[in-house]
Structure formats: structure tokens, C-alpha cells
Design an enzyme around this catalytic site. Sequence first.
Site, mmCIF file in Angstrom:
data_model
loop_
_atom_site.group_PDB
_atom_site.id
_atom_site.type_symbol
_atom_site.label_atom_id
_atom_site.label_comp_id
_atom_site.label_asym_id
_atom_site.label_seq_id
_atom_site.Cartn_x
_atom_site.Cartn_y
_atom_site.Cartn_z
ATOM 1 N N GLY A 1 -1.515 6.383 -2.706
ATOM 2 C CA GLY A 1 -2.623 6.275 -3.666
ATOM 3 C C GLY A 1 -3.725 5.381 -3.097
ATOM 4 O O GLY A 1 -4.903 5.745 -3.075
ATOM 5 N N HIS A 2 -3.335 4.204 -2.594
ATOM 6 C CA HIS A 2 -4.328 3.313 -1.981
ATOM 7 C C HIS A 2 -4.989 3.991 -0.776
ATOM 8 O O HIS A 2 -6.194 3.883 -0.584
ATOM 9 C CB HIS A 2 -3.648 2.035 -1.440
ATOM 10 N N GLN B 1 -4.273 -12.755 -12.707
ATOM 11 C CA GLN B 1 -4.081 -11.572 -13.551
ATOM 12 C C GLN B 1 -2.619 -11.357 -13.949
ATOM 13 O O GLN B 1 -2.291 -10.353 -14.571
ATOM 14 C CB GLN B 1 -4.669 -10.333 -12.884
ATOM 15 N N GLY C 1 -8.360 3.503 -8.255
ATOM 16 C CA GLY C 1 -7.601 4.666 -8.693
ATOM 17 C C GLY C 1 -7.714 4.853 -10.203
ATOM 18 O O GLY C 1 -7.760 3.876 -10.957
ATOM 19 N N SER D 1 2.641 3.836 -7.472
ATOM 20 C CA SER D 1 2.331 2.468 -7.875
ATOM 21 C C SER D 1 3.160 1.530 -7.012
ATOM 22 O O SER D 1 4.311 1.841 -6.667
ATOM 23 C CB SER D 1 2.733 2.278 -9.346
ATOM 24 N N LEU E 1 0.820 -1.214 0.000
ATOM 25 C CA LEU E 1 0.000 0.000 0.000
ATOM 26 C C LEU E 1 0.854 1.265 0.000
ATOM 27 O O LEU E 1 1.863 1.359 0.690
ATOM 28 C CB LEU E 1 -0.908 0.002 1.237
ATOM 29 N N ARG F 1 4.526 -0.979 -8.012
ATOM 30 C CA ARG F 1 5.674 -1.384 -8.837
ATOM 31 C C ARG F 1 6.847 -0.407 -8.720
ATOM 32 O O ARG F 1 7.974 -0.778 -9.053
ATOM 33 C CB ARG F 1 5.275 -1.478 -10.302
HETATM 34 O O1 PAF Z 1 -5.367 -2.688 -9.115
HETATM 35 C C1 PAF Z 1 -5.099 -3.697 -8.444
HETATM 36 O O2 PAF Z 1 -4.388 -3.651 -7.441
HETATM 37 C C2 PAF Z 1 -5.681 -5.044 -8.863
HETATM 38 O O3 PAF Z 1 -5.750 -5.157 -10.242
HETATM 39 C C3 PAF Z 1 -7.055 -5.335 -8.217
HETATM 40 C C4 PAF Z 1 -8.106 -4.349 -8.664
HETATM 41 C C5 PAF Z 1 -6.939 -5.299 -6.714
HETATM 42 C C6 PAF Z 1 -7.523 -6.736 -8.625
HETATM 43 O O4 PAF Z 1 -6.637 -7.713 -8.228
#
Ligand code: PAF
Length: 282
Positions: free
Chosen positions: A38-39, A63, A149, A187, A35, A189
Site C-alpha cells: 500500500g505504501h 498520535q 492511502g 496495513s 512499509l 498492523r
Molecule cells: O498514516 C500514517 O501512517 C500516519 O498517520 C501518518 C500520516 C504518517 C502520520 O504520522
Amino acid sequence: MTAPILRTLGELRAETAKWQAAGERIGVVPTMGALHDGHLSLVDAAKKDCDRVIVTIFVNPMQFNNPDDLENYPRTEHDDARKLERFNIDILYVPDGPEMYPDGFASTVTVSGLTDVLCGTHRPGHFDGVATVVAKLFLQTSANDAYFGEKDFQQLQIVRRMARDLDIPITVHGCTTIREIDGLAMSSRNLLLSDRARVKAPALNEEMERIAEEIAKGTPFSELQDAAIRRIENAGFTKVEYLEVRANDDLELLDTPTRPARLLAAAWLAGVRLIDNISVRD
Ligand code: PAF
């Protein structure tokens, strides 16, 4: 206050059933952890709107189209829980893989059209994984409101369409991208960037702002695109996957923003894939 960490759907449902019976409004902030501010801005928005707030952390294998990316994704549950303390959320929901995808799991949510462009072209299956897990999280939490976001603008539009198409009774809120002081979009990342790469990273947003100014003066994007990509690559990015102007609602490719539109980009910097987007017409 430290939020109770729940790891099973049974425990989660036992709590949300009580809230629903009391007519309380439930907000959910779906995340994959690591986190950042942004979160936390999403959690803040949820706290303002809702009686009860659930934050979810689940690094969703479905994903990730690259096993190394999944392996390297930062996992910082302890720090995440600490960062959430000041918000007094009601539940931190942290299911594990088998809880989310039990043996025999065989269903996928696909949102066609919106997923065929931008990141969808470069990350096959990614948005099926997102739409599937987000649909599950919406149903598992019984939330009335969900917070995402705008940084992941394509994801936001896909989630909105998925909820609408599947008649999931939830309002999906898109919240402004939060940036570092030098303009880099926050992000999880970014944690993967080396110090050298971190210094170069803001060049992407700087170039996007420059293009947005030109578009506002009436220059068609096609006259700007090639030179902009070259400048981003000259600034140290190894590859620009896309740099495009698209309509907000259906992500149609535009040359001039004749309706609300965004400039969206994805580019690689020292092995890390960064994405960003800014409005070119509200
Ligand atoms: O944006 C993200 O962190 C992910 O794609 C989400 C929406 C939590 C789904 O896993």
C-alpha cells in the site's frame, strides 16, 4: 539504489532548498514505516508526478493514545529502506522524537468537526497528533504534492482540510486502498495478527462488500447495520467499534448515500484494531 537517510531537519532543508531553486516539483509520502505494498503504491504515484520524492518514517508518539500500542508498533527501518531501493527515491527522512518535538514543543493542530466522529470518538487526541505531525512534515519537506492511502479515509479528509485551512501550498492526493488477495486492506498492523486471526480478518471486508451491494439496491443502511455487526462478531471479531455510512467530504452520517459516500468500519480482532472503508457511491 539505496536512498540517503537523513535524520535532521537541517540536512533535509539543505537538499530541498537546492531542488526548489531549480524549480523542481517535490513529492512526499509520510509513513510510520513497516512499509507494505500500500505504501509502495503511494511512492509509485509520487514518482510518476514529481521530480523529487521524499519518504518519511516517523512513529509519531503524539498520535498514540495507548502506550502499549506505541511500544508494539512495528519498527523495520532496515527492511523499509530495502523495499524502497527499486523506486530510486531521493531522500528517506527518519527524524527521531527530539528532532520532531524538541524540548519545549507546545503547539497542536486541531481540525474540529471531522475529528469528532468515527476513529476520533474511540481514539481521543489521535487526530490532533496526526494533523500536527503532518503539518510539520509538509512544512519541513516543502513538498508540492503529498500522497496518502484511502484506507485511512478519515485521516485523508482531515489532512486535506488542515492543509487548506492553514494555507499550506500542497496538493493532497488520495490513492486507492491496496488489498491482499483475500480482500484484507493492507496495513502495518496486519503484522500484529496471529496466524489464526489473519485467517479471520478478511470477514470484515467481505461483510462490507455485502452491505455495499444491498445499499446499491436501495436498502437503507439502518436496516442492515445491526445484522452486519452481528455477522462480523460471529466471524471472530471481538468488538465492532463502528460501522457507518458517511459522506465523503464532511463525513456527515447518512442512511442512504444521496451524495458521494463511504461505508467505514473499525473492529477488534484478537487484540488488533483493524479499519477499512469502501465506496458506496462515487
Ligand atoms: O498514516 C500514517 O501512517 C500516519 O498517520 C501518518 C500520516 C504518517 C502520520 O504520522
